[in-house]
Design an enzyme around this catalytic site. Structure first.
Site, short mmCIF file in Angstrom:
data_model
loop_
_atom_site.label_atom_id
_atom_site.label_comp_id
_atom_site.label_asym_id
_atom_site.label_seq_id
_atom_site.Cartn_x
_atom_site.Cartn_y
_atom_site.Cartn_z
N TYR A 156 11.74 8.45 0.77
CA TYR A 156 11.52 7.44 -0.28
C TYR A 156 12.21 7.75 -1.60
O TYR A 156 12.15 6.93 -2.52
CB TYR A 156 10.01 7.25 -0.49
CG TYR A 156 9.33 6.69 0.73
CD1 TYR A 156 9.63 5.40 1.18
CD2 TYR A 156 8.43 7.44 1.49
CE1 TYR A 156 9.03 4.87 2.31
CE2 TYR A 156 7.83 6.92 2.63
CZ TYR A 156 8.14 5.63 3.03
OH TYR A 156 7.56 5.11 4.16
N GLU B 253 12.52 -9.79 1.09
CA GLU B 253 11.78 -8.60 1.53
C GLU B 253 12.65 -7.37 1.24
O GLU B 253 13.85 -7.39 1.53
CB GLU B 253 11.51 -8.72 3.04
CG GLU B 253 10.86 -7.51 3.68
CD GLU B 253 10.79 -7.67 5.22
OE1 GLU B 253 11.09 -8.78 5.74
OE2 GLU B 253 10.47 -6.67 5.88
N ALA C 106 3.45 -0.87 4.64
CA ALA C 106 3.01 -0.86 6.05
C ALA C 106 2.52 -2.24 6.52
O ALA C 106 2.58 -2.53 7.72
CB ALA C 106 1.93 0.19 6.26
N ARG D 46 13.76 4.26 11.72
CA ARG D 46 12.60 5.14 11.74
C ARG D 46 11.76 4.91 13.00
O ARG D 46 12.29 4.49 14.01
CB ARG D 46 11.79 4.92 10.45
CG ARG D 46 12.63 5.24 9.19
CD ARG D 46 11.85 5.01 7.91
NE ARG D 46 10.68 5.87 7.87
CZ ARG D 46 9.66 5.69 7.02
NH1 ARG D 46 9.71 4.69 6.15
NH2 ARG D 46 8.62 6.50 7.04
N HIS E 186 12.81 -2.87 1.28
CA HIS E 186 12.26 -1.57 1.66
C HIS E 186 13.12 -0.47 1.05
O HIS E 186 14.35 -0.60 1.03
CB HIS E 186 12.24 -1.40 3.18
CG HIS E 186 11.41 -2.45 3.85
ND1 HIS E 186 10.04 -2.39 3.88
CD2 HIS E 186 11.75 -3.61 4.45
CE1 HIS E 186 9.57 -3.46 4.49
NE2 HIS E 186 10.59 -4.23 4.84
N LEU E 187 12.47 0.58 0.59
CA LEU E 187 13.21 1.73 0.08
C LEU E 187 13.98 2.40 1.22
O LEU E 187 15.16 2.73 1.10
CB LEU E 187 12.24 2.74 -0.54
CG LEU E 187 11.56 2.30 -1.85
CD1 LEU E 187 10.32 3.14 -2.11
CD2 LEU E 187 12.54 2.40 -3.02
N ASN F 237 8.00 -5.81 -1.37
CA ASN F 237 7.96 -4.68 -0.44
C ASN F 237 6.53 -4.61 0.10
O ASN F 237 5.64 -4.06 -0.55
CB ASN F 237 8.33 -3.37 -1.14
CG ASN F 237 8.39 -2.22 -0.15
OD1 ASN F 237 7.92 -2.32 0.98
ND2 ASN F 237 9.00 -1.11 -0.57
N ARG G 270 4.67 10.97 -1.59
CA ARG G 270 5.28 10.66 -0.29
C ARG G 270 6.54 11.48 -0.08
O ARG G 270 7.04 12.15 -0.97
CB ARG G 270 5.51 9.15 -0.17
CG ARG G 270 4.18 8.40 -0.24
CD ARG G 270 4.31 6.93 0.01
NE ARG G 270 4.40 6.63 1.45
CZ ARG G 270 4.47 5.39 1.92
NH1 ARG G 270 4.47 4.35 1.09
NH2 ARG G 270 4.54 5.18 3.22
N PRO H 202 0.79 -1.23 0.00
CA PRO H 202 0.00 0.00 0.00
C PRO H 202 0.83 1.29 0.00
O PRO H 202 1.86 1.37 0.66
CB PRO H 202 -0.83 -0.10 1.29
CG PRO H 202 -0.15 -1.13 2.11
CD PRO H 202 0.51 -2.07 1.17
N ASN H 203 0.31 2.23 -0.74
CA ASN H 203 0.85 3.60 -0.85
C ASN H 203 2.11 3.72 -1.69
O ASN H 203 2.56 4.83 -1.98
CB ASN H 203 1.07 4.23 0.54
CG ASN H 203 -0.22 4.29 1.33
OD1 ASN H 203 -1.22 4.83 0.84
ND2 ASN H 203 -0.25 3.73 2.53
C1 DQA Z 1 8.47 0.86 3.30
C2 DQA Z 1 8.65 1.09 4.79
C3 DQA Z 1 7.34 0.90 5.53
O1 DQA Z 1 7.53 1.14 6.93
C4 DQA Z 1 6.32 1.91 5.02
O2 DQA Z 1 5.07 1.69 5.66
C5 DQA Z 1 6.18 1.91 3.56
C6 DQA Z 1 7.36 1.75 2.72
C7 DQA Z 1 9.75 1.19 2.49
O3 DQA Z 1 9.83 0.78 1.34
O4 DQA Z 1 10.64 1.87 3.00
O5 DQA Z 1 5.10 2.17 3.02
O6 DQA Z 1 8.15 -0.49 3.07
#
Ligand code: DQA
Length: 143
Positions: A22, A97, A76, A106, A99-100, A73, A17, A9-10
């Site tokens: 990001y 897995e 959340a 964080r 993450h950007l 990825n 964002r 999501p997102n």
């Molecule tokens: C994320 C990190 C997560 O905590 C966050 O909710 C995201 C993006 C990242 O790619 O850094 O939406 O997965």
């Protein structure tokens, strides 16, 4: 070889964002970057994004049935979706897995990943290069 690159999501709205967290690529540009990085390593990346837990789980079932490697990825959902964890645990081929950002640097709620325990490994904190590094790791895993 075909692989799935799934995004939660997102991530489809990276353009909205915080770019200090990001980076500057919007999702279409990130997709192009992943597809090109994958092709350079001999992979055909099917890059998808969904805001829906149900749709992500359907895609994970598809990957399990087809024995496809997955770079994921979960955004959340990383931090609380046991349903997604259970679907990842059913995968037959390696899953990584990504993450950007670096979630461990964080907010505290991002320090927990319910996914990390059911994947081969986790790469975070390198922006789009997190995906490229995951592709390199996948290549090494698959030989
Ligand atoms: C994320 C990190 C997560 O905590 C966050 O909710 C995201 C993006 C990242 O790619 O850094 O939406 O997965």
């Amino acid at each position: 070889m075909k692989i799935l690159v799934l995004n939660g999501p997102n991530l489809g709205r990276l353009d909205l964002r915080d770019s200090t967290i990001y980076g500057d690529l919007d999702f279409p540009a990130l997709t192009t970057f992943i597809e090109k990085s994958a092709a350079d390593l001999g992979f055909e990346a099917d890059v998808r994004q969904s805001d829906s837990e149900t749709e992500l789980i359907t895609w994970l079932h598809e990957a399990a049935d087809a024995k496809l490697p997955v770079i994921f990825n979960p955004a959340a959902f990383t931090h609380y979706s046991y349903a997604i964890r259970d679907a990842v645990a059913m995968l037959k081929a390696p899953a990584i897995e990504v993450h950007l950002s670096n979630p461990l640097a964080r907010e505290e709620f991002r320090h927990t990943s319910v996914i990390s325990g059911v994947v081969h490994g986790t790469i975070g904190g390198f922006g789009p290069d997190s995906y490229r590094l995951a592709l390199i790791a996948l290549k090494a895993l698959l030989g």
